[in-house]
Design a protein around this motif. Structure first.
Motif, PDB file in Angstrom:
ATOM      1  N   ALA A 377       0.853  -1.037  -0.003  1.00  0.00           N
ATOM      2  CA  ALA A 377      -0.027  -0.171   0.038  1.00  0.00           C
ATOM      3  C   ALA A 377       0.646   1.276   0.073  1.00  0.00           C
ATOM      4  O   ALA A 377       0.688   2.329  -1.015  1.00  0.00           O
ATOM      5  CB  ALA A 377      -0.851  -0.057   1.086  1.00  0.00           C
ATOM      6  N   ILE A 378       2.069   1.239   0.748  1.00  0.00           N
ATOM      7  CA  ILE A 378       2.805   2.162   0.847  1.00  0.00           C
ATOM      8  C   ILE A 378       3.687   2.743  -0.596  1.00  0.00           C
ATOM      9  O   ILE A 378       3.365   4.005  -1.060  1.00  0.00           O
ATOM     10  CB  ILE A 378       3.834   2.172   1.892  1.00  0.00           C
ATOM     11  N   LEU A 379       3.917   1.479  -1.062  1.00  0.00           N
ATOM     12  CA  LEU A 379       4.712   1.814  -2.278  1.00  0.00           C
ATOM     13  C   LEU A 379       3.734   2.084  -3.606  1.00  0.00           C
ATOM     14  O   LEU A 379       4.020   3.187  -4.383  1.00  0.00           O
ATOM     15  CB  LEU A 379       5.252   0.420  -2.828  1.00  0.00           C
ATOM     16  N   LEU A 380       2.641   1.779  -3.540  1.00  0.00           N
ATOM     17  CA  LEU A 380       1.677   2.155  -4.529  1.00  0.00           C
ATOM     18  C   LEU A 380       0.843   3.372  -4.150  1.00  0.00           C
ATOM     19  O   LEU A 380       0.862   4.188  -5.250  1.00  0.00           O
ATOM     20  CB  LEU A 380       0.423   0.990  -4.465  1.00  0.00           C
ATOM     21  N   LEU A 381       0.896   3.862  -3.068  1.00  0.00           N
ATOM     22  CA  LEU A 381       0.196   5.222  -2.712  1.00  0.00           C
ATOM     23  C   LEU A 381       1.405   5.930  -3.270  1.00  0.00           C
ATOM     24  O   LEU A 381       1.148   7.150  -3.551  1.00  0.00           O
ATOM     25  CB  LEU A 381       0.124   5.216  -1.303  1.00  0.00           C
ATOM     26  N   SER A 382       2.949   5.907  -2.982  1.00  0.00           N
ATOM     27  CA  SER A 382       3.691   6.668  -3.494  1.00  0.00           C
ATOM     28  C   SER A 382       3.835   6.966  -4.935  1.00  0.00           C
ATOM     29  O   SER A 382       4.116   8.048  -5.432  1.00  0.00           O
ATOM     30  CB  SER A 382       5.376   6.162  -2.897  1.00  0.00           C
ATOM     31  N   LEU A 383       3.626   5.704  -5.648  1.00  0.00           N
ATOM     32  CA  LEU A 383       3.609   5.627  -7.007  1.00  0.00           C
ATOM     33  C   LEU A 383       2.394   6.596  -7.527  1.00  0.00           C
ATOM     34  O   LEU A 383       2.337   7.372  -8.538  1.00  0.00           O
ATOM     35  CB  LEU A 383       3.349   4.345  -7.517  1.00  0.00           C
ATOM     36  N   ALA A 384       1.204   6.349  -6.634  1.00  0.00           N
ATOM     37  CA  ALA A 384       0.087   7.210  -7.084  1.00  0.00           C
ATOM     38  C   ALA A 384       0.311   8.457  -6.880  1.00  0.00           C
ATOM     39  O   ALA A 384      -0.316   9.579  -7.627  1.00  0.00           O
ATOM     40  CB  ALA A 384      -1.233   6.579  -6.011  1.00  0.00           C
TER      41      ALA A 384
END
Length: 641
Positions: A377-384
């Protein structure tokens, strides 16, 4: 016949021992073993009231123990006291250190009752409600060193209870096995929290750069998310609050604060106020409820607070997933990664919630499910967030293109002005030669042939003419060097002999000022340079060192070889240079303390740097400050013979 009867008797006793319930699940480690799971050998007794003593459990209620079936025991949230019984035989590993390990670090109370060899028990008490310093081994797990003095199978009892969910993962581990597993877990834990820390620092830099409040709320989410995982991994008690275990009870409040941050982050990230006012209103109500529950968690005792926070997290994550999915369907492309992030996080939190309710077994997957979901979630939120930046950037491309065109034109205008300035100065220097030649005629006048009132004026004119002539010639020399396109021819040079020749030429000045000049450059040292220009540069540096040294002072010329480079240093003990001026002295016409100097024009060091750079070298100055002397350094390639 008598031997046969003895054999039958011994065999019968041995079979009875094997059939005995107390010895049916004996765990017998061998020297080749490193770690053994105790789950298959555990017997379980549930004390609903929590009033039974070890004497009652080991005698009166001994027959009520039931063999544990399945994997690691998981009892969820329970008020009961759990008694465990296990039988260990450490005879084969008597010369080695062995430990009983409870791998799950979040248990309020664990009491180990180990036989004392006299029919009684010694009790040891650990738990996450006790200060970390009271543990026998300073690791995040609960570790009991086992005695090596007891012989044969020995029955151990463990009493476990607490306000949180009870998950047990008991292992019998050798010293090597404990070290290896601790090392592996530290690597995995380090990678997890290292990734979280990297995302935290990355988004701090982004927030400082773009000043977007979405990043600020995302940082709040990551910060409290990290604290909550430090808590459930036992690392918070180990490293952050070892003397205050009561802070572990505020885990629900920490989770609540992370949810407050993520709700605000979602509103800012998607821009719900403009894109979907109705969804924004729902999240505002959800935000108010999260803030209220977070405050109430401080006063609500566990396990009720744990149940409430699990329910709140599931509701919030589900709502955020629906809101982001609707935004994606409405055309907000950056929300697609956001939806995927919350899917991962929802699965991880859901598995962890079912584990705490006792509906799923306790294993590596269920225990670390929120870790896996959280890090994704943290990685994908950063990518988002990065995707959102791209979308915002695309909306500003036209303005940026116009600004870039205007900036490029401005840069070209500045560069043209700089070229025009150099051309003008060069032209001016040439044009000054004619009037300077006229002024040179003043030298034909003899002082004795002039009236007294004109003699001083003629002398001043002659001095001014000399200075202007030097300025013009020096400026033209600098402009020629700065504007040349072809590098000088290079050869092998021996700087020691060049410095020696320069010092002989300046011997009279050195003696007049009582200076001690020492040439420490090795005689066989060779560098790649243009000998004529290197001689000129070294002469400039020696002149400066002699000029600015106090009478009777020291001047040192030395060489330092570093790899394939040589640094020639001219060090004096003169007036020194302020740190802010160490680079400015290489700018044309810059002079320390004044824009005018009787003996120079501020061009010698700029010319020297230009020549050294054309030879493929570097030049700089070093000085601790005013009154501490100056060291001028010239770096050149070492000649490889």
């Amino acid at each position: 016949m008598q031997k046969f009867l003895q054999w039958v008797l011994v065999s019968g006793v041995w079979l009875m021992m094997l059939a005995s319930p107390a010895l049916a699940g004996v765990v017998t480690p061998t020297p080749d073993d490193r770690e053994i799971s105790l789950a298959p050998a555990l017997e379980v007794l549930v004390d609903p009231e929590g009033n039974w003593s070890i004497d009652q459990v080991s005698s009166t209620f001994a027959g009520r123990f039931l063999p544990h079936a399945g994997g690691n025991p998981s009892f969820g949230f329970t008020r009961s006291v759990i008694w465990l019984r296990m039988t260990l035989d450490l005879d084969q590993v008597r010369d080695h250190d062995w430990y009983l390990v409870q791998r799950h670090p979040i248990v309020d109370h664990l009491y180990l009752y180990e036989p004392d060899g006299e029919g009684g028990f010694r009790v040891r008490h650990v738990g996450d409600v006790l200060p970390f310093g009271e543990r026998e081994l300073t690791v995040r797990e609960f570790v009991f060193p086992l005695p090596d003095t007891l012989q044969g199978p020995q029955t151990y009892y463990m009493k476990v209870h607490g306000l949180g969910a009870l998950h047990l993962d008991l292992r019998l581990s050798s010293a090597d096995g404990l070290v290896e597993r601790t090392y592996r877990e530290q690597i995995v834990t380090g990678l997890f929290f290292g990734a979280v820390l990297a995302m935290l620092l990355y988004n701090i830099l982004l927030f400082i750069t773009v000043r977007d409040t979405a990043y600020l709320y995302y940082l709040v989410f990551i910060t409290f998310f990290t604290l909550s995982f430090l808590n459930i991994n036992g690392l918070g008690l180990q490293y952050l609050w070892p003397g205050c275990p009561r802070l572990n009870e505020y885990f629900p409040s920490i989770i609540g604060l992370s949810m407050v941050g993520v709700i605000q982050y979602t509103r800012q990230f998607i821009g719900l106020r403009e894109r979907s006012p109705s969804a924004d209103r729902v999240l505002r109500y959800l935000l108010g409820g999260a803030v209220l529950l977070t405050l109430l968690m401080v006063a609500i005792p566990p396990p009720l607070s744990y149940h409430m926070i699990v329910f709140m997290v599931l509701v919030i994550i589900s709502t955020l997933g629906v809101v982001s999915w609707r935004a994606w369907r409405a055309g907000f492309r950056a929300a697609r990664l956001y939806v995927l992030a919350w899917c991962f996080f929802l699965v991880g939190c859901g598995v962890f919630a079912l584990l705490n309710l006792g509906l799923l077994p306790h294993n590596v997957f269920t225990n670390y499910a929120p870790h896996f979901g959280g890090i994704w979630a943290i990685l994908l939120l950063s990518l988002a967030l990065g995707d959102r930046i791209k979308l915002l950037q695309s909306e500003r491309d036209a303005i940026t293109a116009q600004a870039r065109t205007a900036l490029e034109k401005h840069v070209q205008d500045v560069e043209q002005l700089d070229r025009d300035k150099l051309l003008f100065l060069e032209y001016l220097s040439h044009e000054l030669n004619t009037p300077l030649n006229w002024l040179a005629g003043a030298r034909l006048l003899q002082a004795g042939q002039l009236p007294p009132e004109l003699a001083d004026a003629v002398t001043m004119v002659q001095k001014g003419q000399d200075r202007l002539q030097q300025l013009v010639s020096t400026s033209l020399r600098y402009f020629d060097l700065a504007g040349r396109e072809q590098a000088p021819s290079l050869s092998y040079c021996q700087p020691m002999w060049l410095v020696d020749r320069l010092l002989r030429q300046r011997d009279a000045v050195i003696r007049a000022r009582s200076l001690k000049v020492r040439n420490s450059i090795p005689a066989d040292l060779q560098v790649v340079a243009c000998e004529a220009e290197l001689t000129e540069v070294l002469g400039m540096l020696l002149d400066n060192a002699i000029q600015f040294s106090e009478a009777g002072g020291d001047v040192l010329v030395e060489a330092v070889v570093s790899g394939q480079q040589v640094v020639l240093k001219v060090r004096d003990g003169g007036r020194g240079i302020d740190p802010q001026d160490l680079e400015r002295i290489f700018q044309p016409f810059f002079m320390i303390g004044s824009g005018h100097h009787a003996d120079g024009f501020g061009l010698s060091l700029p010319m020297a740097r230009v020549m050294i750079r054309h030879m493929g070298g570097q030049m700089w100055a070093e000085s601790p400050g005013r009154g501490a002397g100056t060291t001028t350094c010239v770096q050149l390639p070492l000649a490889v013979l």
